[in-house]
Design an enzyme around this catalytic site. Sequence first.
Site, short mmCIF file in Angstrom:
data_model
loop_
_atom_site.label_atom_id
_atom_site.label_comp_id
_atom_site.label_asym_id
_atom_site.label_seq_id
_atom_site.Cartn_x
_atom_site.Cartn_y
_atom_site.Cartn_z
N LYS A 199 0.70 -1.27 0.20
CA LYS A 199 0.09 -0.04 -0.16
C LYS A 199 0.68 1.19 0.07
CE LYS A 199 -2.35 -0.71 3.91
NZ LYS A 199 -1.82 -2.05 4.38
N ARG A 259 -10.03 1.71 8.47
CA ARG A 259 -9.66 0.41 8.78
C ARG A 259 -10.69 -0.38 9.69
NH1 ARG A 259 -3.51 0.98 8.70
NH2 ARG A 259 -2.71 -1.07 8.79
N ARG A 279 10.62 -7.63 4.93
CA ARG A 279 10.62 -6.18 5.07
C ARG A 279 11.17 -6.18 6.80
NH1 ARG A 279 5.24 -2.88 4.97
NH2 ARG A 279 4.70 -3.83 7.14
N ARG A 335 11.03 -2.74 11.66
CA ARG A 335 10.02 -2.22 12.34
C ARG A 335 9.56 -3.16 13.54
NH1 ARG A 335 5.01 -0.45 8.20
NH2 ARG A 335 3.73 -1.45 9.71
N ARG A 340 -1.41 -9.40 12.96
CA ARG A 340 -1.89 -7.96 12.01
C ARG A 340 -2.72 -8.70 10.97
NH1 ARG A 340 3.38 -5.63 10.42
NH2 ARG A 340 2.20 -4.08 9.32
P1 AMP Z 1 0.48 0.49 8.68
O1 AMP Z 1 1.91 1.41 8.49
O2 AMP Z 1 -0.61 1.01 7.97
O3 AMP Z 1 0.74 -1.14 8.39
O4 AMP Z 1 -0.09 0.43 10.22
C1 AMP Z 1 1.06 0.46 11.32
C2 AMP Z 1 0.20 0.25 12.44
O5 AMP Z 1 -0.45 1.22 12.93
C3 AMP Z 1 -0.94 -0.67 12.42
O6 AMP Z 1 -0.86 -2.22 12.64
C4 AMP Z 1 -1.98 -0.32 13.65
O7 AMP Z 1 -1.31 -0.68 14.62
C5 AMP Z 1 -1.62 1.20 13.43
N1 AMP Z 1 -2.72 1.85 12.54
C6 AMP Z 1 -2.42 2.45 11.28
N2 AMP Z 1 -3.66 2.83 10.64
C7 AMP Z 1 -4.59 2.78 11.75
C8 AMP Z 1 -6.07 2.84 11.38
N3 AMP Z 1 -6.54 3.37 10.60
N4 AMP Z 1 -6.69 2.52 12.64
C9 AMP Z 1 -5.97 1.97 13.80
N5 AMP Z 1 -4.99 1.54 13.95
C10 AMP Z 1 -3.99 2.12 12.65
#
Ligand code: AMP
Length: 190
Positions: free
Chosen positions: A14, A89, A128, A134, A145
């Site tokens: 993404k 989400r 990754r 990360r 996740r």
């Molecule tokens: P990402 O980089 O989009 O994979 O997001 C990393 C982490 O940030 C996720 O696993 C969640 O813990 C948190 N996160 C990101 N976006 C959201 C969202 N829209 N709602 C809740 N938690 C989020």
Amino acid sequence: MNRILIMGPPGAGKGTQAVAVAEHYRIPAISTGEIFRSHVAEGTALGTTARRYMRAGEYVPDDVTNEMVRERLSRADCGGGFLLDGYPRTLDQVVMLDKMLGERDAAIDAVVALSVGIEDLVERLIHRAGVQHRADDTEDVIRRRLQVYRCETEPLLGEYSARGLLLTVDGTGTVPEVAGRVFEALDARS
Ligand code: AMP
């Protein structure tokens, strides 16, 4: 075509595609995950809250996330549109986003969903983990996740499909290959 969402499971690519699409349409790419990570890095109060959830592979609570997005979308650079990566989400976030946009007589134009098989996702995430370090890319957290995505976020695809907004794109292959498919799908719509 200037209010776009990009969705897909963790590891679907993404973030990479979001940057290319946002550049093409000259709109800001807004990644809630990136915003949370920068709060964690800066040690803000929001970062302290978010970190607890992120490390466990859980979603940050909706009220915290919604407020952060509301503030971000109210900035001047979003006036001509935006691309949201990783938001909404949950169903509650969908409702809140509709409300935020409705307040300015705006709506989502398209939702790009990247589809990648589970085996590929795990492989990409583990790769990754080695490259980016990360905190949420350990194997247990990766599994959690993906599970949270399936329960909480996958159902949103049905909602956007019912609205006639969903563009499902094959997310396998090289970055330019996937980008080509994303642009083809968006161009066919505009
Ligand atoms: P990402 O980089 O989009 O994979 O997001 C990393 C982490 O940030 C996720 O696993 C969640 O813990 C948190 N996160 C990101 N976006 C959201 C969202 N829209 N709602 C809740 N938690 C989020």
